[in-house]
Design a protein around this motif. Structure first.
Motif, short mmCIF file in Angstrom:
data_model
loop_
_atom_site.label_atom_id
_atom_site.label_comp_id
_atom_site.label_asym_id
_atom_site.label_seq_id
_atom_site.Cartn_x
_atom_site.Cartn_y
_atom_site.Cartn_z
N ASN A 365 0.79 -1.18 0.02
CA ASN A 365 -0.01 -0.01 -0.16
C ASN A 365 0.80 1.32 0.02
OD1 ASN A 365 -2.46 -1.24 -0.02
ND2 ASN A 365 -2.51 -1.75 2.34
N ASP A 366 1.96 1.38 0.55
CA ASP A 366 2.75 2.35 0.78
C ASP A 366 3.38 2.88 -0.69
OD1 ASP A 366 2.69 2.52 3.32
OD2 ASP A 366 4.69 1.62 3.64
N TRP A 369 0.09 5.21 -1.99
CA TRP A 369 0.22 6.15 -1.45
C TRP A 369 1.35 7.49 -1.91
CZ3 TRP A 369 -3.96 7.82 0.29
CH2 TRP A 369 -4.78 6.98 1.09
N LYS A 374 2.06 11.30 -1.33
CA LYS A 374 1.80 11.12 0.35
C LYS A 374 2.56 9.94 0.87
CE LYS A 374 -3.07 12.38 -0.47
NZ LYS A 374 -4.52 12.17 -0.10
N THR A 375 2.76 10.42 1.98
CA THR A 375 3.60 9.39 2.86
C THR A 375 2.55 9.11 4.12
OG1 THR A 375 4.69 11.12 4.00
CG2 THR A 375 5.76 10.24 2.16
N LYS A 376 2.51 7.85 4.32
CA LYS A 376 1.64 7.33 5.35
C LYS A 376 2.35 7.56 6.75
CE LYS A 376 -1.05 3.56 6.60
NZ LYS A 376 -1.28 1.77 6.55
#
Length: 382
Positions: A365-366, A369, A374-376
């Motif tokens: 998933n990273d 993003w 975007k960074t989680k």
């Protein structure tokens, strides 16, 4: 000058002697395959001078065939009930008792609706109409029922004389993943609200990811294997009586290894004191010292769910999903694992784990993003 030789080839259905084996045979009508002849003691009839005995054995075979009702190999003479009966007779010897019970229930009910129809008379609309009568069946249940009925016809096509499966192209509905997990708070509430034996059973399922009733409930000290790396439970693909040793054995043909964490190793050693090797006693038992079965396990959890007002989608199998989520997110070690590693721990294929648990895998998933800039943010897994 070549002499004319009279053909010594016997007609189909006659007894004839084969010098190479010194035995008597006959060739059934309509076939090219020879069949050996046996005497009343089950011994092959040998010797060229045993023509009388061979003819007598052949006469017994013909008489038996005349007295036995012949079943045509044409599909027009097969009924739906016959197909289901033949399939269930084999399934009883090859599948797990739980699946046999479910299959019997579904096929018996299906035969009650259209079992008297011949195979050519059975149409896909009959199956669709019957399924529509069961409004409480969700997509997953319908998939299992359709797969069971199609398997019955496929079995008779492959191993018997059925010509065609009339519902082979019937489409199964898409599976809907029912993947839920317990939060740490829910887990603690469950342990506090139930009895000690049930709490231990659920805890062992969460710590190992084992299937509750097909694996965890049947583990004994004889399944425990200790290695320099650690301890694991070994469930053989085949049991001594020829049955499948675990749920996925028929599909994979491989032994199931349930790896244990340090906490589960400690619990196992304590349980082995009361259920040593050779005793055949399950390690995790009910408060009455018996093996956990699906019936009493479901009853216990339903009472617990009602008492704690848990969401309706929480079931005993949620323990296995909880193990998957926590392992993927690094809940215990701080190091998330990949789908492939999880598949090995859970005894599944990577595809099954991907279909059910990919939404919990940060490794997959990273990058999605990151593609959006975007960074989680890191947060503690639950």
């Amino acid at each position: 000058m070549a002499r004319n030789r009279k053909s010594r080839r016997q007609q189909h259905g006659s007894a004839w002697h084969w010098k190479q084996t010194d035995c008597w045979y006959f060739t059934p009508q309509g076939t090219k395959k020879r069949e050996a002849l046996f005497d009343e003691n089950g011994e092959r009839i040998r010797g060229k001078d045993s023509k009388e005995a061979a003819q007598l054995a052949l006469a017994r075979i013909k008489l038996t065939d005349e007295l036995t009702p012949t079943v045509s190999s044409s599909s027009k003479d097969w009924t739906v009930a016959q197909v289901c009966e033949i399939y269930l007779a084999d399934l009883t010897n090859t599948a797990s008792p739980e699946w046999v019970t479910l299959s019997k229930s579904w096929l018996n009910e299906f035969c009650g609706y259209c079992g008297a129809l011949t195979v050519p008379e059975l149409k896909k609309k009959h199956l669709r109409t019957w399924l529509q009568k069961h409004k409480t069946w969700n997509n997953n249940t319908q998939r299992n029922v359709i797969a069971c009925i199609k398997a019955a016809f496929n079995f008779c096509c492959k191993f018997d004389d059925l010509d065609v499966n009339p519902i082979a192209s019937y489409q199964k509905p898409a599976a809907t993943a029912r993947v839920t997990s317990f939060s740490p708070e829910e887990e603690e509430r469950i342990y506090a609200a139930t009895n000690e034996a049930h709490a231990l059973f659920l805890k062992c399922c969460i710590l190992t990811g084992a299937r509750p009733y097909a694996e965890m409930a049947v583990v004994t000290a004889d399944h425990v294997v200790e290695t320099p790396h650690g301890m694991f439970y070994l469930l053989k693909a085949r049991t001594d009586d020829g049955r499948h040793g675990h749920k996925a054995a028929k599909k994979t043909g491989k032994d199931r290894r349930i790896m244990l964490c340090d906490e589960m190793e400690t619990i196992t050693r304590q349980l082995m004191l009361t259920a040593p090797k050779g005793s055949g006693i399950p390690l995790v038992r009910t408060k009455h010292g018996r093996q956990w079965k699906r019936c009493n396990g479901v009853q216990h959890f339903c009472e617990l769910k009602k008492k704690l007002k848990l969401p309706v989608d929480r079931v005993t199998y949620t323990c296995r999903h909880t193990f998957a989520k926590r392992t993927l997110s690094g809940y215990y070690t701080g190091n998330p694992v990949s789908i492939e590693v999880l598949a090995g721990l859970m005894g599944n294929t990577p595809k099954v784990c991907w279909d059910h648990y990919a939404q919990w895998a940060d490794d997959y998933n990273d990058p999605l993003w990151a593609a959006l800039g975007k960074t989680k943010k890191k947060r503690k897994a639950s």
